[in-house]
Design a protein around this motif. Sequence first.
Motif, mmCIF file in Angstrom:
data_model
loop_
_atom_site.group_PDB
_atom_site.id
_atom_site.type_symbol
_atom_site.label_atom_id
_atom_site.label_comp_id
_atom_site.label_asym_id
_atom_site.label_seq_id
_atom_site.Cartn_x
_atom_site.Cartn_y
_atom_site.Cartn_z
ATOM 1 N N MET A 246 5.648 -13.874 8.866
ATOM 2 C CA MET A 246 6.417 -14.844 7.975
ATOM 3 C C MET A 246 5.957 -14.943 6.678
ATOM 4 O O MET A 246 6.451 -15.680 5.658
ATOM 5 C CB MET A 246 6.634 -16.153 8.852
ATOM 6 N N ALA A 247 4.558 -14.488 6.397
ATOM 7 C CA ALA A 247 4.023 -14.707 5.047
ATOM 8 C C ALA A 247 4.730 -14.057 4.093
ATOM 9 O O ALA A 247 5.284 -13.014 4.231
ATOM 10 C CB ALA A 247 2.474 -14.119 5.207
ATOM 11 N N PRO A 248 4.639 -14.655 2.788
ATOM 12 C CA PRO A 248 5.367 -14.177 1.683
ATOM 13 C C PRO A 248 4.924 -12.626 1.359
ATOM 14 O O PRO A 248 3.785 -12.216 1.481
ATOM 15 C CB PRO A 248 4.970 -15.161 0.396
ATOM 16 N N ARG A 249 5.881 -11.774 0.782
ATOM 17 C CA ARG A 249 5.245 -10.474 0.229
ATOM 18 C C ARG A 249 4.540 -10.801 -0.931
ATOM 19 O O ARG A 249 4.465 -11.726 -1.663
ATOM 20 C CB ARG A 249 6.784 -9.868 0.069
ATOM 21 N N PRO A 250 3.617 -9.697 -1.360
ATOM 22 C CA PRO A 250 3.028 -9.685 -2.484
ATOM 23 C C PRO A 250 3.878 -9.901 -3.711
ATOM 24 O O PRO A 250 4.977 -9.611 -3.773
ATOM 25 C CB PRO A 250 2.235 -8.330 -2.616
ATOM 26 N N GLY A 251 3.279 -10.748 -4.836
ATOM 27 C CA GLY A 251 4.012 -10.934 -5.947
ATOM 28 C C GLY A 251 3.983 -9.571 -6.816
ATOM 29 O O GLY A 251 3.493 -8.592 -6.774
ATOM 30 N N ARG A 252 5.198 -9.624 -7.788
ATOM 31 C CA ARG A 252 5.287 -8.388 -8.772
ATOM 32 C C ARG A 252 4.365 -8.575 -9.886
ATOM 33 O O ARG A 252 4.326 -9.740 -10.290
ATOM 34 C CB ARG A 252 6.663 -8.366 -9.262
ATOM 35 N N PRO A 253 3.358 -7.658 -9.937
ATOM 36 C CA PRO A 253 2.419 -7.510 -11.057
ATOM 37 C C PRO A 253 2.998 -7.783 -12.239
ATOM 38 O O PRO A 253 4.100 -7.199 -12.565
ATOM 39 C CB PRO A 253 1.656 -6.302 -10.922
ATOM 40 N N VAL A 254 2.570 -8.338 -13.383
ATOM 41 C CA VAL A 254 2.784 -8.664 -14.713
ATOM 42 C C VAL A 254 1.740 -7.914 -15.599
ATOM 43 O O VAL A 254 0.784 -7.577 -15.329
ATOM 44 C CB VAL A 254 3.208 -9.971 -15.017
ATOM 45 N N ALA A 255 2.317 -7.822 -17.206
ATOM 46 C CA ALA A 255 1.221 -7.285 -18.029
ATOM 47 C C ALA A 255 -0.282 -8.187 -18.102
ATOM 48 O O ALA A 255 0.167 -9.365 -17.811
ATOM 49 C CB ALA A 255 1.656 -7.333 -19.404
ATOM 50 N N ARG A 256 -1.235 -7.507 -18.251
ATOM 51 C CA ARG A 256 -2.439 -8.291 -18.164
ATOM 52 C C ARG A 256 -2.567 -9.613 -19.128
ATOM 53 O O ARG A 256 -3.154 -10.673 -18.749
ATOM 54 C CB ARG A 256 -3.645 -7.234 -18.703
ATOM 55 N N TRP A 257 -2.005 -9.419 -20.248
ATOM 56 C CA TRP A 257 -2.122 -10.637 -21.115
ATOM 57 C C TRP A 257 -1.252 -11.867 -20.748
ATOM 58 O O TRP A 257 -1.485 -12.937 -20.962
ATOM 59 C CB TRP A 257 -1.494 -10.325 -22.592
ATOM 60 N N GLU A 258 -0.249 -11.735 -19.839
ATOM 61 C CA GLU A 258 0.683 -12.617 -19.450
ATOM 62 C C GLU A 258 -0.417 -13.640 -18.559
ATOM 63 O O GLU A 258 0.027 -14.935 -18.514
ATOM 64 C CB GLU A 258 1.710 -12.157 -18.675
ATOM 65 N N TRP A 259 -1.036 -13.165 -17.716
ATOM 66 C CA TRP A 259 -1.992 -14.047 -16.861
ATOM 67 C C TRP A 259 -3.380 -14.124 -17.360
ATOM 68 O O TRP A 259 -4.119 -15.214 -17.027
ATOM 69 C CB TRP A 259 -2.063 -13.316 -15.388
ATOM 70 N N ALA A 260 -3.883 -13.337 -18.280
ATOM 71 C CA ALA A 260 -5.267 -13.413 -18.910
ATOM 72 C C ALA A 260 -5.390 -14.536 -19.988
ATOM 73 O O ALA A 260 -6.327 -15.205 -19.827
ATOM 74 C CB ALA A 260 -5.828 -12.106 -19.422
#
Length: 506
Positions: A246-260
């Motif tokens: 039931m655990a959520p699937r892994p999220g979709r990665p985004v460009a580095r700058w968007e989270w950094a």
Amino acid sequence: MSAETMDPAATAARPGPETVRVGRRWQWPRGMWRPDHTSVAPRATLAFALGAGAIASLILQVTVVSIAYLLTGAAVAATAFATVRPRPTRLQIGAVLGALALLAVAAVRGAEWLITLCVVASWFVGSVALVGGWTWTGLALASIALWFTPVRVTGWVRRGRARLRTGRGVKPGRVAAVAAISAVLVLVFGSLFVSADPQFAELFGAVVPDVRVTNPVGRLILGFLVMGAALAAAYLRRRTPRFDAMAPRPGRPVARWEWAVPLGLLDLLFAGFVAVQLRVLFGGDGHVQDTDNLTYADYARQGFWQLTAVTVLTLVVIAAAVRKVDRQAAGDRLYARLLLGVLCVLTLVIVASAVHRMSLYESEFGFTRLRVSVMATELWLGAVFVLLIVAGVRLSARWLPRAVLASAAVGLLGFAALNPDGYIAERNAQRYADTGDIDVEYLRSLSVDAVPALDRLPEPARSCALIGMDVDDGAAWYEYNHARSRAREILRARPVGECTARYSLG
């Protein structure tokens, strides 16, 4: 830092959370519960569960803190782990021992609020021992797994009873008849021997449970619930669901700058706060005295609520950020380790500040259950952030949910070993010796755990603090509680006198 999002290997191998619908009826995801139309409850399981229910009916009183909690828990654990296959793993054995250790606190300490925490924690740890789980979702569902089993357990037990009726083994009716005849013989001849010899009467009364049927309906309901819990626990061991699906699937990665970029700005904000507020964070007594309109209460509360808000914010940020990191790219992994690690370390600084503030507050105004509990919670949250830092080194935390649960259980056992009510009484007694200030009204509200420390107070403060302390201990062995027994011995040796002085609230 979520195990669902930090371990791509585990989540890739795990089935997705697709559900099956039959008309408008919602069902569990495929593969979570194995189809079960033929499995049969073993005879030993039925017998052990019946015994667990009988033990609960005879000796367990929910409102009485005693060794009966441990005995009932041990009976349920024996039903689940000694009567069904497969054999328990080392991890399961460790979890069961941890759950029983939490229940054993009821035989040692007398503080009902502490026992309540330990019983709840024992339920969570015991659920993990039964069902397992490597994700936050799996552990959360494991804690309520017993409530999902009534229909399945009913069919499992019905098939087991049918086999007993048709098999060549011992029939349930014969077992009940033998048990009834044995009980009648023991009671008849035992009563005659008791009336014949006072010493045997004392021995007989200590061995045979002295059941005071003050609430027969309630006792029967309690026994039935414990028996049902034992059967459900055995069924979960035999037909373990896969709640990790039931655990959520892994999220979709985004460009580095968007989270950094957001993480970098948050790190700068935290660093600026710590740098500018160093005098506030660790100024302590001097800062409180030098600042207008600032009291110790305000100083401590600010630290605690900072810790609470920052902890929740940081955990949410980490869980969200890790889902967006491309763990296949070496550069992304490096930046994630750096930015998230700095965030956790700066949070630890604020944890240390909050602990320091609460320590000053307690030294100034005395110790209470709330203050000591807040201090313990702050220390545990600091340990959680250390685990987050360790998990972030490799960006893999399949072990993290279980480690957090284990740290909570170990921390609670350590808290019980500290004897919080006794510690509070001891520190307030020392404060009274140093300052002459004491709040006897609050000390009276403490449990029997505080009696040894309060007994060292000088009169009349001692008698004022111990008036009304309930140290009555049941005569039956299954009502034993070490704290009550020790307190009763102390007060028998030195009875409580009259309270001849008035004390203002501290």
